[in-house]
Design a protein around this motif. Structure first.
Motif, PDB file in Angstrom:
ATOM      1  N   THR A  27       0.891  -1.167   0.000  1.00  0.00           N
ATOM      2  CA  THR A  27       0.000   0.000   0.000  1.00  0.00           C
ATOM      3  C   THR A  27       0.928   1.215   0.000  1.00  0.00           C
ATOM      4  O   THR A  27       2.147   1.059   0.084  1.00  0.00           O
ATOM      5  N   GLU A  28       0.368   2.400  -0.079  1.00  0.00           N
ATOM      6  CA  GLU A  28       1.227   3.585  -0.054  1.00  0.00           C
ATOM      7  C   GLU A  28       1.896   3.759   1.302  1.00  0.00           C
ATOM      8  O   GLU A  28       2.925   4.418   1.410  1.00  0.00           O
ATOM      9  N   ALA A  63     -11.816  -1.132  -1.932  1.00  0.00           N
ATOM     10  CA  ALA A  63     -11.446  -0.496  -3.195  1.00  0.00           C
ATOM     11  C   ALA A  63     -12.081   0.883  -3.333  1.00  0.00           C
ATOM     12  O   ALA A  63     -11.582   1.733  -4.062  1.00  0.00           O
ATOM     13  N   ALA A 119      -4.494   4.157  -1.455  1.00  0.00           N
ATOM     14  CA  ALA A 119      -4.296   4.842  -2.747  1.00  0.00           C
ATOM     15  C   ALA A 119      -3.380   4.079  -3.690  1.00  0.00           C
ATOM     16  O   ALA A 119      -3.384   4.332  -4.887  1.00  0.00           O
ATOM     17  N   HIS A 120      -2.581   3.153  -3.169  1.00  0.00           N
ATOM     18  CA  HIS A 120      -1.603   2.476  -4.031  1.00  0.00           C
ATOM     19  C   HIS A 120      -2.330   1.762  -5.173  1.00  0.00           C
ATOM     20  O   HIS A 120      -3.270   0.999  -4.922  1.00  0.00           O
ATOM     21  N   PRO A 121      -1.923   1.997  -6.426  1.00  0.00           N
ATOM     22  CA  PRO A 121      -2.664   1.414  -7.556  1.00  0.00           C
ATOM     23  C   PRO A 121      -2.747  -0.110  -7.501  1.00  0.00           C
ATOM     24  O   PRO A 121      -3.790  -0.689  -7.838  1.00  0.00           O
ATOM     25  N   LEU A 122      -1.675  -0.768  -7.049  1.00  0.00           N
ATOM     26  CA  LEU A 122      -1.697  -2.237  -6.994  1.00  0.00           C
ATOM     27  C   LEU A 122      -2.637  -2.721  -5.878  1.00  0.00           C
ATOM     28  O   LEU A 122      -3.363  -3.707  -6.047  1.00  0.00           O
ATOM     29  N   ARG A 124      -5.290  -1.120  -4.824  1.00  0.00           N
ATOM     30  CA  ARG A 124      -6.663  -0.879  -5.283  1.00  0.00           C
ATOM     31  C   ARG A 124      -7.084  -1.936  -6.295  1.00  0.00           C
ATOM     32  O   ARG A 124      -8.204  -2.450  -6.259  1.00  0.00           O
ATOM     33  N   ALA A 125      -6.165  -2.272  -7.209  1.00  0.00           N
ATOM     34  CA  ALA A 125      -6.472  -3.299  -8.220  1.00  0.00           C
ATOM     35  C   ALA A 125      -6.726  -4.642  -7.541  1.00  0.00           C
ATOM     36  O   ALA A 125      -7.656  -5.372  -7.899  1.00  0.00           O
ATOM     37  N   ARG A 128     -10.123  -4.579  -5.773  1.00  0.00           N
ATOM     38  CA  ARG A 128     -11.208  -4.683  -6.761  1.00  0.00           C
ATOM     39  C   ARG A 128     -11.354  -6.110  -7.236  1.00  0.00           C
ATOM     40  O   ARG A 128     -12.447  -6.663  -7.297  1.00  0.00           O
TER      41      ARG A 128
END
Ligand code: AMP
Ligand code: MG
Length: 324
Positions: A27-28, A63, A119-122, A124-125, A128
């Motif tokens: 994560t961030e 997500a 917020a980390h894109p990975l 969140r992905a 989801r």
């Protein structure tokens, strides 16, 4: 065996989570040790893998804000700060919704729940793709320094978890700010990636949880245990000088004469320092022990912005350790 998964193997990571497995993910803030938050057996395995001494409440990750708010009773204050800081390094503690799917063990049986949209894109992905709320404390053995790379995760948890999803180094490098909105007065339970002043600008001054004994169940936020984030070597704060038998955690121009030095931020930038803090404590501990040094000396960091959270973590790293 713990699988080391590349970002492209996200669907594998999500499938493991849905099947009740433990998957560490970036994560961030720091790497989280994830499990399906609605699956009691999976959540119980988090405590076992970490060696947590008791069932501290875990943060559930989502997500999107709507998914998080389906599990709690969110008021206007919660929606206001979420609108401003989600996705991001802010955790909200709110009254649990009656129909929440989150297993009681995730919340340690409390009437409140801690929720966050990272917020980390990975991350969140993954959230989801998994399609379930994911309980995730930091992916380290209990009491140890939090992990900011996949290698740190494996240092402590290799063989104890199904997989780690490797997304490189965590950009913030400090845990989320934990804000309690269960009562009329917003309480700062843990300083973290969102500075207190940014929250106070929206909510007014934040309160502090009352002084609570570290007695069984007496903690408002168990991550506030005084000894935490502890490396093996003892830590000395506010160093004004350093000896050759010490490893130095430097902030700005380093004190001369240390046996080993890790620079948090040459230019005294608290954001850069936060991102390098846990990696630095780990490196100084390993390097210091390799060289037979006696301890770690930390230079002072001004308490502005993320400096407050950095000092909080350093104070815990330096606190007297409970007997092993
Ligand atoms: P970590 O184990 O690093 O993920 O930290 C989780 C933090 O959130 C700890 O400080 C917990 O005590 C806090 N927390 C989680 N759930 C709750 C809750 N229901 N009430 C108060 N604090 C909580
Ligand atoms: Mg932790």
């Amino acid at each position: 065996m713990t699988e080391r998964l590349a970002p492209e193997q996200l669907t594998r990571a999500a499938a493991l989570l849905r099947a009740g497995g433990l998957v560490a993910f970036p994560t961030e803030t720091v790497y989280g040790l994830g499990a399906d938050a609605g699956n009691a057996a999976a959540v119980a395995r988090i405590f076992a893998a970490k060696g947590r001494p008791r069932f501290n409440p875990l943060i559930s990750h989502f997500a999107a804000a709507e998914a998080a708010f389906a599990e709690v009773r969110a008021d206007d204050r919660a929606r206001l700060v979420a609108g401003r800081f989600w996705p991001g390094p802010l955790t909200l503690v709110l009254p649990r919704a009656e129909r929440s799917r989150i297993d009681p063990l995730t919340g340690a049986g409390l009437p409140s729940l801690a929720v966050r949209v990272p917020a980390h894109p990975l991350a969140r992905a993954l959230l989801r793709e998994a399609g379930v709320p994911v309980a995730a404390p930091s992916a380290n053995r209990s009491g140890a320094v939090s992990p900011t790379t996949a290698a740190h995760v494996l240092d402590g948890l290799e063989g104890r978890i199904e997989a780690v999803l490797d997304g490189g180094a965590c950009p913030v490098g400090l845990e989320s700010t934990v804000l309690d909105l269960t009562g009329p007065q917003p309480l700062l339970l843990r300083p973290g990636g969102v500075p207190e002043a940014a929250l106070a600008a929206l909510l007014g001054p934040l309160g502090r949880p009352g002084a609570v004994a570290e007695a069984e169940g007496g903690l408002k936020a168990p991550g506030m245990m005084s000894s935490h984030y502890a490396p093996g070597l003892p830590v000395r704060l506010d160093a004004a000088s350093v000896g050759p038998d010490e490893a130095l955690l430097a902030f700005g121009p380093p004190l001369p004469g240390a046996g080993a030095t890790w620079q948090l931020s040459e230019g005294r930038d608290p954001v850069e320092a936060a991102a390098r803090l846990f990696a630095g404590l780990r490196w100084l501990d390993a390097e210091g022990r390799r060289r037979g040094l006696a301890g770690i000396a930390a230079m002072p960091v001004p308490p502005e912005g993320l400096g407050a959270a950095i000092n909080d973590r350093l104070a815990r790293a330096a606190a007297p350790r409970p007997p092993a």
